[in-house]
Design an enzyme around this catalytic site. Structure first.
Site, PDB file in Angstrom:
ATOM      1  N   GLY A 149       0.819  -1.199   0.000  1.00  0.00           N
ATOM      2  CA  GLY A 149       0.000   0.000   0.000  1.00  0.00           C
ATOM      3  C   GLY A 149       0.856   1.253   0.000  1.00  0.00           C
ATOM      4  N   CYS A 150       0.241   2.380  -0.339  1.00  0.00           N
ATOM      5  CA  CYS A 150       0.985   3.637  -0.433  1.00  0.00           C
ATOM      6  C   CYS A 150       1.454   4.120   0.936  1.00  0.00           C
ATOM      7  CB  CYS A 150       0.150   4.700  -1.132  1.00  0.00           C
ATOM      8  SG  CYS A 150      -1.508   4.927  -0.444  1.00  0.00           S
ATOM      9  N   TYR A 151       0.547   4.207   1.892  1.00  0.00           N
ATOM     10  CA  TYR A 151       0.950   4.619   3.240  1.00  0.00           C
ATOM     11  C   TYR A 151       1.981   3.658   3.845  1.00  0.00           C
ATOM     12  CZ  TYR A 151      -2.663   8.275   3.885  1.00  0.00           C
ATOM     13  OH  TYR A 151      -3.444   9.418   3.807  1.00  0.00           O
ATOM     14  N   MET A 312       6.810  10.766  -0.786  1.00  0.00           N
ATOM     15  CA  MET A 312       6.820  10.048  -2.055  1.00  0.00           C
ATOM     16  C   MET A 312       5.528  10.339  -2.810  1.00  0.00           C
ATOM     17  SD  MET A 312       5.923   6.098  -1.119  1.00  0.00           S
ATOM     18  CE  MET A 312       4.159   5.666  -1.098  1.00  0.00           C
TER      19      MET A 312
END
Length: 346
Positions: A149-151, A312
């Site tokens: 996942g991104c987080y 990011m």
């Protein structure tokens, strides 16, 4: 050439996959999958692809696609891949899943946090967690990759060097994170409308965000102990980007020099993780549109705590870029192929 198919190509992450793969020297897109736009040209769905991609969007027949492609990317909602994947598909090609279906090793935990039944529990043990900088060797031999996942990507990479070295008290770890609105996907939702988001910032998923167990699991592996933490995400009025600010107590005797060296040792050979000069705070504007993660720690001598910061692009390194990075590892290609984009500014 590696033949790639994308299921969910008309979402934000799917479209970003297309953008990256079109510029990849050793990959060819053979299938643009989309339930919503079947028989429409991809370039008519996304104006930036006009006269660049004239292919027509197809459906989501994974079995047919697996006979045409070497790798399938599934940029789909949670639960989709687990409900359709089988041994035939995995025997035919590799699969890189951008959903959470195979990220968490305990299916009961997945079902609790995501509120859906996991339909392919038997495949969870073999799925490699595709955080390349940490699990590179596991990724190389896998049939099924769980794209992080991104987080979790930004959080884990920001904290990993100190967790691995045992320099922080993991029981005191708190993660504060901010994300642009693209993180919620392309579907129409009232909370994501312009008038709802503009000139506003808000916390959401407080003490309940479903990326929490993924972050805890990965940091538990790094620290060698069970980790329970507070993770609070916030929505900010920008298109893309993630900023993580994490806090923890330093263990007795750990110095600022030791902290800095831990990051240098962890990331000195990592192309996509940029350790910023001391005193420099990561900013989302300096990573936008790229696969880079900028990190930097700061020791607060007054409180005995350390602040671990990372920034990011949530769609690139947080989704599509990392998926391409995983593809490169799977097929023995240059890990940075198709990903050497200079961040976009302004």
């Amino acid at each position: 050439m590696v033949k790639a198919g994308i299921i969910g190509s008309t979402g934000y992450a799917g479209q970003e996959l297309v953008r990256l793969l079109l510029q990849h020297k050793e990959a060819e897109i053979v299938w643009y999958g989309s339930r919503s736009y079947v028989d429409e040209t991809f370039g008519s769905v996304f104006g930036n692809m006009f006269q660049i991609v004239e292919n027509v969007c197809k459906g989501d027949d994974l079995h047919a696609l697996s006979r045409e492609a070497d790798v399938i990317f599934t940029a789909t909602p949670q639960g989709y891949l687990a409900s359709v994947i089988d041994e035939e598909i995995l025997d035919n090609c590799r699969v890189i899943d951008l959903s959470a279906d195979f990220r968490i090793k305990d299916a009961d935990v997945y079902e609790k946090w995501y509120g859906i039944k996991h339909e392919s529990r038997q495949l969870i043990p073999e799925a490699a967690y595709g955080l390349c900088e940490i699990n590179r060797e596991q990724v190389k031999g896998a049939r099924l990759i769980a794209n992080p996942g991104c987080y979790p990507t930004c959080s884990v990479l920001s904290i990993y060097p100190l967790a691995k070295n045992g320099y922080i008290d993991m029981k005191t770890l708190v993660i504060d994170a901010k994300s642009g609105t693209s993180g919620a996907g392309r579907g129409a939702k009232i909370p994501n409308l312009y008038c709802e988001v503009n000139e506003n910032i808000k916390a959401y998923g407080v003490a309940s965000h479903r990326h929490t167990p993924e972050i805890e699991e990965q940091l538990s592996y790094a620290a060698g102990e069970p980790v329970t933490l507070n993770f609070t995400p916030h929505l900010v009025p920008m298109n893309r980007g993630i900023l993580v600010t994490a806090y923890a107590n330093l263990k007795r005797g750990v110095t600022a020099e030791m902290v800095r060296k831990a990051y240098e040792d962890a990331y000195q050979d990592e192309y996509f993780v940029r350790l910023l000069p001391e005193g420099t705070c990561p900013e989302t504007r300096w990573v936008e549109g790229s696969n880079f993660v900028d990190v930097c720690p700061k020791v607060d001598e007054r409180t005995g705590r350390v602040i671990m910061m990372g920034a990011m692009d949530n769609i690139t390194k947080g989704a599509a870029g990392q998926a391409v990075q995983n593809m490169n590892l799977l097929f023995g290609m240059d890990e940075a192929e198709g990903l050497r984009f200079v961040p976009v500014f302004p």
